[in-house]
Design a protein around this motif. Structure first.
Motif, PDB file in Angstrom:
ATOM      1  N   ILE A 143       1.896  -3.547 -10.687  1.00  0.00           N
ATOM      2  CA  ILE A 143       1.122  -2.126 -11.237  1.00  0.00           C
ATOM      3  C   ILE A 143       0.407  -1.692 -10.235  1.00  0.00           C
ATOM      4  O   ILE A 143      -0.207  -2.300  -9.297  1.00  0.00           O
ATOM      5  N   TRP A 144       0.536  -0.470 -10.106  1.00  0.00           N
ATOM      6  CA  TRP A 144      -0.046   0.534  -9.164  1.00  0.00           C
ATOM      7  C   TRP A 144      -1.606   0.667  -9.611  1.00  0.00           C
ATOM      8  O   TRP A 144      -1.771   1.094 -10.754  1.00  0.00           O
ATOM      9  N   TYR A 145      -2.355   0.748  -8.716  1.00  0.00           N
ATOM     10  CA  TYR A 145      -3.815   0.969  -8.853  1.00  0.00           C
ATOM     11  C   TYR A 145      -4.479   2.030  -7.705  1.00  0.00           C
ATOM     12  O   TYR A 145      -3.921   2.301  -6.716  1.00  0.00           O
ATOM     13  N   PHE A 146      -5.337   2.728  -8.302  1.00  0.00           N
ATOM     14  CA  PHE A 146      -6.206   3.674  -7.656  1.00  0.00           C
ATOM     15  C   PHE A 146      -7.444   3.172  -7.229  1.00  0.00           C
ATOM     16  O   PHE A 146      -8.162   2.722  -8.207  1.00  0.00           O
ATOM     17  N   VAL A 182       6.736   3.636  -7.859  1.00  0.00           N
ATOM     18  CA  VAL A 182       6.175   3.973  -6.755  1.00  0.00           C
ATOM     19  C   VAL A 182       5.911   5.706  -6.677  1.00  0.00           C
ATOM     20  O   VAL A 182       4.896   6.323  -6.464  1.00  0.00           O
ATOM     21  N   ARG A 183       6.954   6.312  -7.288  1.00  0.00           N
ATOM     22  CA  ARG A 183       7.069   7.893  -7.238  1.00  0.00           C
ATOM     23  C   ARG A 183       5.887   8.453  -8.567  1.00  0.00           C
ATOM     24  O   ARG A 183       5.232   9.242  -8.023  1.00  0.00           O
ATOM     25  N   ASP A 184       5.728   7.476  -9.527  1.00  0.00           N
ATOM     26  CA  ASP A 184       4.978   7.851 -10.562  1.00  0.00           C
ATOM     27  C   ASP A 184       3.535   7.669 -10.055  1.00  0.00           C
ATOM     28  O   ASP A 184       2.494   8.442 -10.129  1.00  0.00           O
ATOM     29  N   ALA A 185       3.260   6.508  -9.326  1.00  0.00           N
ATOM     30  CA  ALA A 185       1.947   6.379  -8.574  1.00  0.00           C
ATOM     31  C   ALA A 185       1.623   7.243  -7.735  1.00  0.00           C
ATOM     32  O   ALA A 185       0.329   7.650  -7.741  1.00  0.00           O
ATOM     33  N   ARG A 186       2.479   7.740  -6.993  1.00  0.00           N
ATOM     34  CA  ARG A 186       2.125   8.663  -5.904  1.00  0.00           C
ATOM     35  C   ARG A 186       1.603  10.156  -6.502  1.00  0.00           C
ATOM     36  O   ARG A 186       0.588  10.678  -6.212  1.00  0.00           O
ATOM     37  N   LYS A 235       0.852  -1.268   0.028  1.00  0.00           N
ATOM     38  CA  LYS A 235       0.104   0.025   0.074  1.00  0.00           C
ATOM     39  C   LYS A 235       0.806   1.346   0.114  1.00  0.00           C
ATOM     40  O   LYS A 235       1.697   1.457   0.560  1.00  0.00           O
ATOM     41  N   LEU A 236       0.412   2.190  -1.057  1.00  0.00           N
ATOM     42  CA  LEU A 236       1.224   3.299  -0.882  1.00  0.00           C
ATOM     43  C   LEU A 236       0.225   4.530   0.155  1.00  0.00           C
ATOM     44  O   LEU A 236       1.167   5.098   0.766  1.00  0.00           O
ATOM     45  N   ASN A 237      -0.593   4.685  -0.040  1.00  0.00           N
ATOM     46  CA  ASN A 237      -1.498   5.282   0.647  1.00  0.00           C
ATOM     47  C   ASN A 237      -2.927   4.615   0.919  1.00  0.00           C
ATOM     48  O   ASN A 237      -2.990   3.540   0.347  1.00  0.00           O
ATOM     49  N   SER A 238      -3.956   5.247   1.449  1.00  0.00           N
ATOM     50  CA  SER A 238      -5.215   4.737   1.568  1.00  0.00           C
ATOM     51  C   SER A 238      -5.799   4.445   0.392  1.00  0.00           C
ATOM     52  O   SER A 238      -7.021   3.605   0.058  1.00  0.00           O
ATOM     53  N   TYR A 239      -5.778   4.944  -0.745  1.00  0.00           N
ATOM     54  CA  TYR A 239      -6.159   4.953  -2.008  1.00  0.00           C
ATOM     55  C   TYR A 239      -5.600   4.032  -3.004  1.00  0.00           C
ATOM     56  O   TYR A 239      -6.109   3.980  -4.275  1.00  0.00           O
ATOM     57  N   THR A 240      -4.158   3.688  -2.979  1.00  0.00           N
ATOM     58  CA  THR A 240      -3.562   3.119  -3.937  1.00  0.00           C
ATOM     59  C   THR A 240      -2.982   1.782  -3.398  1.00  0.00           C
ATOM     60  O   THR A 240      -3.047   1.490  -2.355  1.00  0.00           O
ATOM     61  N   SER A 279      -2.971  13.523  -8.419  1.00  0.00           N
ATOM     62  CA  SER A 279      -3.520  14.338  -9.367  1.00  0.00           C
ATOM     63  C   SER A 279      -4.913  13.757  -9.783  1.00  0.00           C
ATOM     64  O   SER A 279      -5.286  14.586 -10.938  1.00  0.00           O
ATOM     65  N   THR A 280      -5.435  12.963  -9.495  1.00  0.00           N
ATOM     66  CA  THR A 280      -6.742  12.663  -9.801  1.00  0.00           C
ATOM     67  C   THR A 280      -7.946  13.387  -9.435  1.00  0.00           C
ATOM     68  O   THR A 280      -7.719  14.140  -8.665  1.00  0.00           O
ATOM     69  N   ALA A 281      -8.871  13.319 -10.062  1.00  0.00           N
ATOM     70  CA  ALA A 281     -10.068  14.665 -10.085  1.00  0.00           C
ATOM     71  C   ALA A 281     -10.942  13.949  -8.764  1.00  0.00           C
ATOM     72  O   ALA A 281     -11.988  14.928  -8.841  1.00  0.00           O
ATOM     73  N   TRP A 282     -10.437  13.117  -7.795  1.00  0.00           N
ATOM     74  CA  TRP A 282     -11.364  12.904  -6.720  1.00  0.00           C
ATOM     75  C   TRP A 282     -11.394  14.264  -5.895  1.00  0.00           C
ATOM     76  O   TRP A 282     -11.249  14.487  -4.934  1.00  0.00           O
TER      77      TRP A 282
END
Length: 57
Positions: free
Chosen positions: A16-19, A45-49, A5-10, A54-57
């Protein structure tokens, strides 16, 4: 399946990283599921963060 887990949303699945986010209760009637998840199209990990923030949520 869920490996890191990267944060609570990824999350990382097979490298492969998911949101992922829950659909708010007042909008659930417009969706078929209670959760929306999509690929961030990166193994970094850097690009996923950056992409998750930058997502529209």
């Amino acid at each position: 399946m869920l490996t890191t887990k990267l944060n609570s949303y990824t999350f990382n699945k097979n490298g492969i990283w998911y949101f992922s986010r829950r659909v708010p209760a007042d909008l659930r009637r417009h969706y078929r599921t209670n959760r929306i998840a999509y690929s961030l199209r990166t193994k970094s990990v850097r690009d996923a963060r950056i992409r998750a923030m930058s997502t529209a949520w």
